[in-house]
Design a protein around this motif. Sequence first.
Motif, PDB file in Angstrom:
ATOM      1  N   GLU A 166      38.337  28.432  44.337  1.00 48.35           N
ATOM      2  CA  GLU A 166      37.906  29.842  44.296  1.00 48.35           C
ATOM      3  C   GLU A 166      38.763  30.638  43.323  1.00 48.35           C
ATOM      4  OE1 GLU A 166      37.279  33.720  47.209  1.00 48.35           O
ATOM      5  OE2 GLU A 166      37.847  31.798  48.095  1.00 48.35           O
ATOM      6  N   LEU A 167      40.063  30.345  43.307  1.00 48.74           N
ATOM      7  CA  LEU A 167      40.969  31.027  42.387  1.00 48.74           C
ATOM      8  C   LEU A 167      40.586  30.740  40.939  1.00 48.74           C
ATOM      9  CD1 LEU A 167      43.495  32.733  41.873  1.00 48.74           C
ATOM     10  CD2 LEU A 167      44.849  30.644  42.039  1.00 48.74           C
ATOM     11  N   LEU A 168      40.317  29.452  40.625  1.00 49.70           N
ATOM     12  CA  LEU A 168      39.916  29.093  39.269  1.00 49.70           C
ATOM     13  C   LEU A 168      38.607  29.767  38.877  1.00 49.70           C
ATOM     14  CD1 LEU A 168      40.839  25.288  39.213  1.00 49.70           C
ATOM     15  CD2 LEU A 168      41.915  27.130  37.891  1.00 49.70           C
ATOM     16  N   GLU A 169      37.696  29.871  39.839  1.00 47.29           N
ATOM     17  CA  GLU A 169      36.417  30.530  39.570  1.00 47.29           C
ATOM     18  C   GLU A 169      36.630  31.998  39.211  1.00 47.29           C
ATOM     19  OE1 GLU A 169      32.350  31.705  41.965  1.00 47.29           O
ATOM     20  OE2 GLU A 169      33.532  30.000  42.689  1.00 47.29           O
ATOM     21  N   ARG A 170      37.544  32.639  39.930  1.00 46.50           N
ATOM     22  CA  ARG A 170      37.827  34.054  39.642  1.00 46.50           C
ATOM     23  C   ARG A 170      38.501  34.231  38.283  1.00 46.50           C
ATOM     24  NH1 ARG A 170      39.868  36.737  45.360  1.00 46.50           N
ATOM     25  NH2 ARG A 170      38.126  36.008  46.630  1.00 46.50           N
ATOM     26  N   VAL A 171      39.396  33.302  37.948  1.00 44.94           N
ATOM     27  CA  VAL A 171      40.064  33.373  36.640  1.00 44.94           C
ATOM     28  C   VAL A 171      39.042  33.191  35.523  1.00 44.94           C
ATOM     29  CG1 VAL A 171      41.710  32.218  35.108  1.00 44.94           C
ATOM     30  CG2 VAL A 171      42.321  32.658  37.492  1.00 44.94           C
ATOM     31  N   ARG A 172      38.124  32.225  35.686  1.00 47.38           N
ATOM     32  CA  ARG A 172      37.069  32.009  34.674  1.00 47.38           C
ATOM     33  C   ARG A 172      36.185  33.247  34.542  1.00 47.38           C
ATOM     34  NH1 ARG A 172      36.371  26.931  37.469  1.00 47.38           N
ATOM     35  NH2 ARG A 172      37.629  25.314  36.465  1.00 47.38           N
ATOM     36  N   SER A 173      35.917  33.893  35.663  1.00 55.64           N
ATOM     37  CA  SER A 173      35.111  35.118  35.636  1.00 55.64           C
ATOM     38  C   SER A 173      35.814  36.213  34.835  1.00 55.64           C
ATOM     39  CB  SER A 173      34.847  35.604  37.065  1.00 55.64           C
ATOM     40  OG  SER A 173      34.203  36.860  37.052  1.00 55.64           O
ATOM     41  N   LEU A 174      37.132  36.321  35.014  1.00 56.76           N
ATOM     42  CA  LEU A 174      37.906  37.306  34.249  1.00 56.76           C
ATOM     43  C   LEU A 174      37.864  36.977  32.760  1.00 56.76           C
ATOM     44  CD1 LEU A 174      41.089  37.912  36.442  1.00 56.76           C
ATOM     45  CD2 LEU A 174      39.316  39.571  35.880  1.00 56.76           C
ATOM     46  N   GLU A 175      37.975  35.679  32.439  1.00 54.18           N
ATOM     47  CA  GLU A 175      37.948  35.257  31.033  1.00 54.18           C
ATOM     48  C   GLU A 175      36.605  35.557  30.388  1.00 54.18           C
ATOM     49  OE1 GLU A 175      41.101  31.491  30.996  1.00 54.18           O
ATOM     50  OE2 GLU A 175      38.950  31.120  31.305  1.00 54.18           O
ATOM     51  N   SER A 176      35.516  35.319  31.112  1.00 52.73           N
ATOM     52  CA  SER A 176      34.183  35.472  30.515  1.00 52.73           C
ATOM     53  C   SER A 176      33.630  36.896  30.614  1.00 52.73           C
ATOM     54  CB  SER A 176      33.201  34.496  31.172  1.00 52.73           C
ATOM     55  OG  SER A 176      33.075  34.783  32.559  1.00 52.73           O
ATOM     56  N   GLN A 177      33.947  37.596  31.705  1.00 47.13           N
ATOM     57  CA  GLN A 177      33.355  38.924  31.926  1.00 47.13           C
ATOM     58  C   GLN A 177      34.341  40.076  31.807  1.00 47.13           C
ATOM     59  OE1 GLN A 177      30.893  39.033  35.451  1.00 47.13           O
ATOM     60  NE2 GLN A 177      30.533  36.842  35.327  1.00 47.13           N
ATOM     61  N   GLY A 178      35.642  39.754  31.850  1.00 47.45           N
ATOM     62  CA  GLY A 178      36.627  40.822  31.795  1.00 47.45           C
ATOM     63  C   GLY A 178      36.749  41.536  33.127  1.00 47.45           C
ATOM     64  N   PHE A 179      37.289  42.746  33.095  1.00 49.93           N
ATOM     65  CA  PHE A 179      37.458  43.531  34.314  1.00 49.93           C
ATOM     66  C   PHE A 179      37.394  45.011  33.953  1.00 49.93           C
ATOM     67  CE2 PHE A 179      41.561  42.756  32.453  1.00 49.93           C
ATOM     68  CZ  PHE A 179      42.207  43.976  32.529  1.00 49.93           C
ATOM     69  N   ILE A 180      37.225  45.839  34.959  1.00 52.54           N
ATOM     70  CA  ILE A 180      37.138  47.286  34.709  1.00 52.54           C
ATOM     71  C   ILE A 180      38.526  47.813  34.389  1.00 52.54           C
ATOM     72  CG2 ILE A 180      36.421  49.511  35.628  1.00 52.54           C
ATOM     73  CD1 ILE A 180      34.699  48.012  37.629  1.00 52.54           C
ATOM     74  N   ASN A 181      38.653  48.459  33.262  1.00 51.85           N
ATOM     75  CA  ASN A 181      39.940  49.005  32.847  1.00 51.85           C
ATOM     76  C   ASN A 181      40.031  50.467  33.291  1.00 51.85           C
ATOM     77  OD1 ASN A 181      42.421  49.214  31.689  1.00 51.85           O
ATOM     78  ND2 ASN A 181      41.682  49.337  29.595  1.00 51.85           N
ATOM     79  N   TYR A 182      40.325  50.663  34.575  1.00 50.63           N
ATOM     80  CA  TYR A 182      40.442  52.017  35.117  1.00 50.63           C
ATOM     81  C   TYR A 182      41.718  52.695  34.644  1.00 50.63           C
ATOM     82  CZ  TYR A 182      36.783  51.202  38.635  1.00 50.63           C
ATOM     83  OH  TYR A 182      35.600  50.963  39.274  1.00 50.63           O
ATOM     84  N   PHE A 183      41.669  54.014  34.558  1.00 51.63           N
ATOM     85  CA  PHE A 183      42.901  54.779  34.381  1.00 51.63           C
ATOM     86  C   PHE A 183      43.617  54.786  35.720  1.00 51.63           C
ATOM     87  CE2 PHE A 183      40.472  56.386  30.804  1.00 51.63           C
ATOM     88  CZ  PHE A 183      41.435  56.425  29.812  1.00 51.63           C
TER      89      PHE A 183
END
Length: 199
Positions: free
Chosen positions: A37-54
């Motif tokens: 599950e951790l690897l899946e989340r890391v791959r998701s971050l690599e491919s989709q990024g994340f919300i860059n909130y202030f």
Amino acid sequence: DKKDAGDIYPMKLGDLQGNRFSIVLRDLDPNEIGRDELLERVRSLESQGFINYFGLQRFGVGTHRTHEIGFELFRSRYEQVIRMVLAPYDPNFGRKEDKVVELYEERKEHIRLIQEFMDRKITATKVLDTSRDRQIKLSYLERQILSAYKKLEVANLPTSNHASAFHCIPQNLRKMYLHAVQSYLWNRMASCRMETGRS
């Protein structure tokens, strides 16, 4: 005598091209999250990024958040802006978080003076004189604003000119309130786009 680049070319708003961070995950509990599950989340971050909130530092920690003051500025409600800037830790107005109440207790006399001034019970001159006599330390913004009102009092000009008092604050600090509004709107729009599933 060697000078730093900052001495020759002072950094201005907008000069920063970006930040880079290394994020380290420690003490992960394998019972809470498995390796797959951790690897899946890391791959998701690599491919989709994340919300860059202030972050929270953009919005302050007082009773009145920086962006809330900014919205009042856009409405040209300068008296309300001044009240919010001068009494940021008033537990009788808005939030009653523990930190706010604690800060209020530390500065009780100081805030009482400012509130009396905002309620037109005493003059700015009286606040400044009393704070000096009782060794009550005013913040930089408080002193700037109260000094502006004192000048109006000395010149026998209307002390209801709250816009004039606000504009005595240095421009970079005045812009901070408007930038906070922009950051707040960005965060809200980013959240809305995520909720609707739009990329």
